[in-house]
Design a protein around this motif. Structure first.
Motif, mmCIF file in Angstrom:
data_model
loop_
_atom_site.group_PDB
_atom_site.id
_atom_site.type_symbol
_atom_site.label_atom_id
_atom_site.label_comp_id
_atom_site.label_asym_id
_atom_site.label_seq_id
_atom_site.Cartn_x
_atom_site.Cartn_y
_atom_site.Cartn_z
ATOM 1 N N PRO A 65 0.807 -1.220 0.000
ATOM 2 C CA PRO A 65 0.000 0.000 0.000
ATOM 3 C C PRO A 65 0.841 1.270 0.000
ATOM 4 C CG PRO A 65 0.191 -0.808 2.204
ATOM 5 C CD PRO A 65 0.924 -1.801 1.323
ATOM 6 N N THR A 66 0.161 2.386 -0.110
ATOM 7 C CA THR A 66 0.803 3.684 0.067
ATOM 8 C C THR A 66 1.178 3.835 1.541
ATOM 9 O OG1 THR A 66 -1.292 4.782 0.517
ATOM 10 C CG2 THR A 66 -0.566 4.727 -1.785
ATOM 11 N N ASP A 67 2.001 4.813 1.852
ATOM 12 C CA ASP A 67 2.460 5.029 3.229
ATOM 13 C C ASP A 67 1.301 5.176 4.218
ATOM 14 O OD1 ASP A 67 5.087 4.863 2.447
ATOM 15 O OD2 ASP A 67 5.385 7.041 2.334
ATOM 16 N N GLU A 68 0.230 5.812 3.795
ATOM 17 C CA GLU A 68 -0.916 6.067 4.673
ATOM 18 C C GLU A 68 -1.573 4.774 5.177
ATOM 19 O OE1 GLU A 68 -5.066 8.668 4.625
ATOM 20 O OE2 GLU A 68 -3.886 8.499 2.799
ATOM 21 N N PHE A 69 -1.450 3.686 4.409
ATOM 22 C CA PHE A 69 -2.144 2.445 4.761
ATOM 23 C C PHE A 69 -1.209 1.285 5.090
ATOM 24 C CE2 PHE A 69 -5.055 4.863 2.049
ATOM 25 C CZ PHE A 69 -6.133 4.983 2.914
ATOM 26 N N LYS A 70 0.076 1.562 5.263
ATOM 27 C CA LYS A 70 1.042 0.487 5.553
ATOM 28 C C LYS A 70 0.712 -0.286 6.818
ATOM 29 C CE LYS A 70 5.087 1.842 2.990
ATOM 30 N NZ LYS A 70 6.466 2.253 2.981
ATOM 31 N N GLU A 71 0.167 0.396 7.814
ATOM 32 C CA GLU A 71 -0.114 -0.257 9.094
ATOM 33 C C GLU A 71 -1.186 -1.327 8.999
ATOM 34 O OE1 GLU A 71 -0.982 2.645 12.092
ATOM 35 O OE2 GLU A 71 0.847 3.766 11.673
ATOM 36 N N ILE A 72 -2.071 -1.251 8.015
ATOM 37 C CA ILE A 72 -3.174 -2.217 7.944
ATOM 38 C C ILE A 72 -2.973 -3.283 6.870
ATOM 39 C CG2 ILE A 72 -4.836 -0.607 8.926
ATOM 40 C CD1 ILE A 72 -5.942 -0.241 6.050
ATOM 41 N N ALA A 73 -1.870 -3.229 6.125
ATOM 42 C CA ALA A 73 -1.630 -4.202 5.053
ATOM 43 C C ALA A 73 -1.319 -5.576 5.642
ATOM 44 C CB ALA A 73 -0.484 -3.734 4.171
ATOM 45 N N PRO A 74 -1.699 -6.640 4.969
ATOM 46 C CA PRO A 74 -2.497 -6.676 3.753
ATOM 47 C C PRO A 74 -3.976 -6.436 4.073
ATOM 48 C CG PRO A 74 -2.026 -8.900 4.445
ATOM 49 C CD PRO A 74 -1.324 -7.979 5.416
ATOM 50 N N TYR A 75 -4.687 -5.840 3.112
ATOM 51 C CA TYR A 75 -6.114 -5.596 3.287
ATOM 52 C C TYR A 75 -6.825 -5.822 1.960
ATOM 53 C CZ TYR A 75 -4.959 -0.934 1.472
ATOM 54 O OH TYR A 75 -4.498 0.110 0.723
ATOM 55 N N VAL A 76 -8.138 -5.958 2.036
ATOM 56 C CA VAL A 76 -8.951 -6.294 0.872
ATOM 57 C C VAL A 76 -9.748 -5.083 0.412
ATOM 58 C CG1 VAL A 76 -10.804 -7.781 -0.007
ATOM 59 C CG2 VAL A 76 -9.148 -8.684 1.649
ATOM 60 N N VAL A 77 -9.683 -4.796 -0.881
ATOM 61 C CA VAL A 77 -10.532 -3.794 -1.517
ATOM 62 C C VAL A 77 -11.414 -4.556 -2.492
ATOM 63 C CG1 VAL A 77 -10.606 -1.772 -3.014
ATOM 64 C CG2 VAL A 77 -8.853 -1.946 -1.247
ATOM 65 N N ALA A 78 -12.722 -4.280 -2.437
ATOM 66 C CA ALA A 78 -13.658 -5.049 -3.254
ATOM 67 C C ALA A 78 -14.665 -4.144 -3.942
ATOM 68 C CB ALA A 78 -14.403 -6.051 -2.385
ATOM 69 N N ILE A 79 -15.253 -4.677 -4.987
ATOM 70 C CA ILE A 79 -16.457 -4.093 -5.571
ATOM 71 C C ILE A 79 -17.601 -4.953 -5.055
ATOM 72 C CG2 ILE A 79 -17.770 -3.609 -7.663
ATOM 73 C CD1 ILE A 79 -15.081 -3.128 -9.063
ATOM 74 N N VAL A 80 -18.527 -4.311 -4.352
ATOM 75 C CA VAL A 80 -19.675 -4.997 -3.775
ATOM 76 C C VAL A 80 -20.904 -4.631 -4.592
ATOM 77 C CG1 VAL A 80 -21.191 -5.099 -1.748
ATOM 78 C CG2 VAL A 80 -18.705 -5.098 -1.458
ATOM 79 N N GLU A 81 -21.637 -5.651 -5.016
ATOM 80 C CA GLU A 81 -22.919 -5.421 -5.691
ATOM 81 C C GLU A 81 -23.998 -5.469 -4.623
ATOM 82 O OE1 GLU A 81 -25.382 -6.663 -9.646
ATOM 83 O OE2 GLU A 81 -23.961 -8.115 -8.841
ATOM 84 N N LEU A 82 -24.637 -4.327 -4.400
ATOM 85 C CA LEU A 82 -25.657 -4.214 -3.371
ATOM 86 C C LEU A 82 -26.953 -4.898 -3.813
ATOM 87 C CD1 LEU A 82 -25.039 -0.489 -2.435
ATOM 88 C CD2 LEU A 82 -24.295 -2.515 -1.168
ATOM 89 N N GLU A 83 -27.819 -5.189 -2.856
ATOM 90 C CA GLU A 83 -29.108 -5.832 -3.153
ATOM 91 C C GLU A 83 -29.901 -5.052 -4.193
ATOM 92 O OE1 GLU A 83 -30.148 -8.019 1.079
ATOM 93 O OE2 GLU A 83 -30.916 -5.996 0.752
#
Length: 132
Positions: A65-83
């Motif tokens: 990740p970028t520096d701003e998100f290094k503390e939480i890596a690894p993490y999941v980014v998703a496309i969610v299809e809502l109901e």
């Protein structure tokens, strides 16, 4: 209370998933639109509060990740299809990245996004978690 905090609390989209529904074709979109991208009708859209429930359409595990998100890596980014049919790009939280699968049911939760400025204003927003 600072003006920034007061203004932030008055933004409905920060605490709800507000999309648009076209009265002409019936499609639902997120974020809100003023022109339907499907049938190109202006002024025939209504705001709709989305349920916050859906399924993972696709996802990616972020390991560098970028520096701003290094503390939480690894993490999941998703496309969610809502109901309702709208698709939302979001982070999937409270899970191990290897537990995430396409088609998993998810639900919206509010989480800390970041802390800003000298006042330490904490920004919150929506993310999603597995509904298992």
């Amino acid at each position: 209370m600072s003006d920034t905090v007061r203004a932030w609390r008055h933004i409905p989209q920060r605490y709800n998933l507000i999309g648009s529904k076209c009265e002409q074709c019936g499609k639902v979109f997120f974020p809100s639109r003023i022109i339907c991208p499907e049938c190109r009708r202006k002024g025939q859209l209504e705001d709709i509060k989305l349920s916050g429930k859906g399924k993972i359409y696709t996802y990616s595990v972020i390991t560098t990740p970028t520096d701003e998100f290094k503390e939480i890596a690894p993490y999941v980014v998703a496309i969610v299809e809502l109901e309702e049919g709208a698709k939302v790009t979001t982070q999937i939280v409270d899970c191990n990245p290897e537990d995430v699968q396409i088609g998993d049911e998810v639900e919206m939760v509010f989480r800390r996004i970041r802390e800003e400025g000298k006042d330490g204003v904490i920004s919150y927003g929506f993310k999603f978690k597995l509904n298992k």
